[in-house]
Design an enzyme around this catalytic site. Structure first.
Site, PDB file in Angstrom:
ATOM      1  N   TYR A  54     -36.044   9.395  43.109  1.00 38.36           N
ATOM      2  CA  TYR A  54     -35.460   9.234  41.772  1.00 38.36           C
ATOM      3  C   TYR A  54     -34.371  10.280  41.532  1.00 38.36           C
ATOM      4  O   TYR A  54     -34.631  11.491  41.549  1.00 38.36           O
ATOM      5  CB  TYR A  54     -36.539   9.352  40.692  1.00 38.36           C
ATOM      6  CG  TYR A  54     -37.543   8.224  40.665  1.00 38.36           C
ATOM      7  CD1 TYR A  54     -37.383   7.078  41.440  1.00 38.36           C
ATOM      8  CD2 TYR A  54     -38.684   8.297  39.865  1.00 38.36           C
ATOM      9  CE1 TYR A  54     -38.312   6.045  41.411  1.00 38.36           C
ATOM     10  CE2 TYR A  54     -39.610   7.270  39.822  1.00 38.36           C
ATOM     11  CZ  TYR A  54     -39.421   6.156  40.604  1.00 38.36           C
ATOM     12  OH  TYR A  54     -40.359   5.137  40.575  1.00 38.36           O
ATOM     13  N   SER A 152     -47.510   1.431  46.947  1.00 33.50           N
ATOM     14  CA  SER A 152     -46.572   0.880  45.979  1.00 33.50           C
ATOM     15  C   SER A 152     -45.759  -0.207  46.654  1.00 33.50           C
ATOM     16  O   SER A 152     -45.130   0.036  47.691  1.00 33.50           O
ATOM     17  CB  SER A 152     -45.639   1.979  45.444  1.00 33.50           C
ATOM     18  OG  SER A 152     -44.711   1.455  44.509  1.00 33.50           O
ATOM     19  N   ARG A 153     -45.815  -1.398  46.096  1.00 32.70           N
ATOM     20  CA  ARG A 153     -45.094  -2.569  46.620  1.00 32.70           C
ATOM     21  C   ARG A 153     -45.566  -2.959  48.022  1.00 32.70           C
ATOM     22  O   ARG A 153     -44.785  -3.428  48.834  1.00 32.70           O
ATOM     23  CB  ARG A 153     -43.583  -2.314  46.582  1.00 32.70           C
ATOM     24  CG  ARG A 153     -43.053  -2.123  45.168  1.00 32.70           C
ATOM     25  CD  ARG A 153     -41.567  -1.977  45.134  1.00 32.70           C
ATOM     26  NE  ARG A 153     -41.145  -0.728  45.774  1.00 32.70           N
ATOM     27  CZ  ARG A 153     -39.871  -0.384  45.921  1.00 32.70           C
ATOM     28  NH1 ARG A 153     -38.913  -1.188  45.497  1.00 32.70           N
ATOM     29  NH2 ARG A 153     -39.553   0.751  46.496  1.00 32.70           N
ATOM     30  N   SER A 208     -42.282  -1.350  34.986  1.00 36.76           N
ATOM     31  CA  SER A 208     -41.257  -2.271  34.471  1.00 36.76           C
ATOM     32  C   SER A 208     -41.838  -3.376  33.588  1.00 36.76           C
ATOM     33  O   SER A 208     -41.549  -4.560  33.778  1.00 36.76           O
ATOM     34  CB  SER A 208     -40.476  -2.905  35.631  1.00 36.76           C
ATOM     35  OG  SER A 208     -39.213  -3.349  35.209  1.00 36.76           O
ATOM     36  N   ALA A 211     -39.109  -5.386  32.260  1.00 36.87           N
ATOM     37  CA  ALA A 211     -38.177  -5.903  33.274  1.00 36.87           C
ATOM     38  C   ALA A 211     -36.826  -5.192  33.204  1.00 36.87           C
ATOM     39  O   ALA A 211     -35.778  -5.821  33.087  1.00 36.87           O
ATOM     40  CB  ALA A 211     -38.007  -7.417  33.124  1.00 36.87           C
ATOM     41  N   ARG A 228     -28.878   0.346  30.869  1.00 30.47           N
ATOM     42  CA  ARG A 228     -29.236   0.545  32.268  1.00 30.47           C
ATOM     43  C   ARG A 228     -28.424  -0.355  33.201  1.00 30.47           C
ATOM     44  O   ARG A 228     -28.074   0.028  34.316  1.00 30.47           O
ATOM     45  CB  ARG A 228     -30.733   0.295  32.468  1.00 30.47           C
ATOM     46  CG  ARG A 228     -31.218   0.612  33.867  1.00 30.47           C
ATOM     47  CD  ARG A 228     -32.730   0.500  33.984  1.00 30.47           C
ATOM     48  NE  ARG A 228     -33.401   1.467  33.122  1.00 30.47           N
ATOM     49  CZ  ARG A 228     -34.725   1.647  33.107  1.00 30.47           C
ATOM     50  NH1 ARG A 228     -35.490   0.900  33.886  1.00 30.47           N
ATOM     51  NH2 ARG A 228     -35.271   2.525  32.307  1.00 30.47           N
ATOM     52  N   GLN A 293     -37.584   4.965  20.787  1.00 31.37           N
ATOM     53  CA  GLN A 293     -38.118   3.995  21.745  1.00 31.37           C
ATOM     54  C   GLN A 293     -39.482   4.435  22.251  1.00 31.37           C
ATOM     55  O   GLN A 293     -40.383   3.615  22.432  1.00 31.37           O
ATOM     56  CB  GLN A 293     -37.137   3.841  22.907  1.00 31.37           C
ATOM     57  CG  GLN A 293     -37.485   2.712  23.859  1.00 31.37           C
ATOM     58  CD  GLN A 293     -36.478   2.593  24.991  1.00 31.37           C
ATOM     59  OE1 GLN A 293     -35.732   3.545  25.268  1.00 31.37           O
ATOM     60  NE2 GLN A 293     -36.440   1.461  25.642  1.00 31.37           N
TER      61      GLN A 293
END
Length: 320
Positions: A54, A152-153, A208, A211, A228, A293
Site C-alpha cells: 500500500y 487473501s484472494r 471493499s 466496491a 478514487r 464518512q
C-alpha cells in the site's frame, strides 16, 4: 461495536475494521489519517489492516506513526499486514520463505511494532511449494512476530491445500481468508467459503463493501474530481464505472437506495450492514477519506438486524 471470532481462534475482532488501501499515503493527508484512526478506535474498532504494497510501504509508516503517537495499550488493538509485493526485484515479491520472513521484518520496521496480530499472504503463489509457504508463516508465529496467519484472494482449493499441509506437518493452518464482498461480488463468501467453514473452521474478512466507492452513489452522475477513480493506478476503476456493466449497476443502486431510504439509512450504511448479515464474515474492512464518512460508515452496524430480515433480504436480492 459488535465483535466476532476470527475463524476457529479465540481472537475477537470488531465487525468493522479500518483499512488503509488507497487512502493512507495517497488520497488523504497524514492528519486526516490520524483523525480516522482515532475515531475508529474511540468507537470500538479494534482492527486495523494494511499491507507492504500500500503506497509502496508508506501506509504502514503512517499507521505506525499514529499508533506510536497515541500510545494506546498494544493489547487493545489488532494489526494485520499482507505480504507478496514488497519491492521491484525478484527476491522482494512472492511467497518464498526469504520474502515472507524479510517482508514481515520490513513491515514491522515501518509499523514500529515488534509483532502484528495477523499476517496475510496477499495472493497465492504457484511458483512456491505450499510446504515452504506454510513453514515460513509458522516460523513467523514461532518467532513471536505474528500470532495468526491467513490468506487473501486464494481460491478454496489453495486454502484446503494449505490446511492439509499444515495438519500433515503438525503446524498452524491459515484461519481466515480476506476477500472482496459487496452487492456485485458475492461468490466466495456465499457459495465457496461456507463448506470450508464447516470442514476446517475458516472464516472471512471482507473488503471493499462499497466496491471502491461505486456503491456509495458518488459516481451516479459521472466521476467527480479527487475521487478514487481519478487516482493514479485506478484506471481500471474508471473504466469499470464508465462501462455498460457499470451503468447497469448504477441503475440497480437507484432501486437499492429506495430501500435504504425506507429503512432510514444511507446506501453506504445499507451496503456495509448487508455484508455483515452472515456470521461467516467476521468483519468488514472499510476505507474513509473524511471524518464525516467515517462516522457514517460506523453507524452501519445499527442496520444489520434490518438486512437480516427475510423480506428485506429477499427484496435486495431481487434487485441485484
Amino acid at each position: 461495536m459488535l465483535y466476532r471470532k476470527l475463524g476457529n481462534s479465540g481472537l475477537k475482532v470488531s465487525c468493522i475494521g479500518l483499512g488503509t488501501w488507497a487512502t493512507f499515503g495517497n488520497q488523504i493527508t497524514d492528519e486526516v489519517a490520524e483523525e480516522l484512526v482515532s475515531i475508529a478506535y474511540e468507537n470500538g474498532v479494534n482492527f486495523f489492516d494494511t499491507a507492504e504494497v500500500y503506497s509502496g510501504g508508506k501506509a504502514e509508516v503512517i499507521l505506525g506513526n499514529i499508533l506510536k503517537k497515541k500510545k494506546w495499550r498494544r493489547s487493545t488493538y489488532i494489526i494485520s499486514t499482507k505480504l507478496f509485493w514488497g519491492g521491484r526485484t525478484e527476491t522482494e515479491r512472492g511467497l518464498s520463505r526469504k520474502h515472507i520472513i524479510e517482508g514481515l521484518n520490513a513491515s514491522l520496521q515501518r509499523l514500529q511494532l515488534s509483532y502484528v496480530d495477523i499476517v496475510f499472504a496477499n495472493r497465492s503463489d504457484p511458483d512456491t511449494p505450499m510446504e515452504e509457504i506454510v513453514r515460513a508463516f509458522n516460523y513467523l508465529i514461532e518467532q513471536g512476530k505474528a500470532f495468526y496467519w491467513g490468506t487473501s484472494r486464494w481460491n478454496p482449493t489453495e486454502i484446503m491445500e494449505a490446511h492439509s499441509v499444515a495438519r500433515q506437518l503438525h503446524l498452524i493452518p491459515p484461519i481466515v481468508e480476506q476477500t472482496e464482498y459487496n452487492f456485485f461480488q458475492r461468490e466466495m463468501i456465499e457459495e465457496q467459503l461456507p463448506s470450508l467453514q464447516r470442514s476446517i473452521g475458516i472464516s472471512a474478512l471482507s473488503w471493499s463493501p462499497l466496491a471502491c466507492g461505486l456503491i456509495s452513489g458518488k459516481y451516479a452522475q459521472g466521476i467527480p474530481p479527487y475521487s478514487r477513480a481519478e487516482l493514479k493506478g485506478f484506471d481500471w476503476l474508471k473504466e469499470k464505472i464508465l462501462s455498460e456493466d457499470g451503468r447497469r449497476q448504477q441503475a440497480r443502486l437507484k432501486e437499492i437506495e429506495i430501500i435504504a431510504d425506507r429503512l432510514g439509512c444511507s446506501i453506504s450504511q445499507l451496503a456495509i450492514a448487508w455484508c455483515l448479515r452472515y456470521d461467516i464474515n467476521c468483519g468488514v474492512l472499510i476505507g474513509a477519506s473524511s471524518t464525516e464518512q467515517m462516522y457514517e460508515n460506523l453507524k452501519a452496524i445499527n442496520f444489520i438486524s434490518a438486512v437480516v430480515d427475510p423480506l428485506v433480504s429477499k427484496e435486495i436480492d431481487s434487485v441485484l
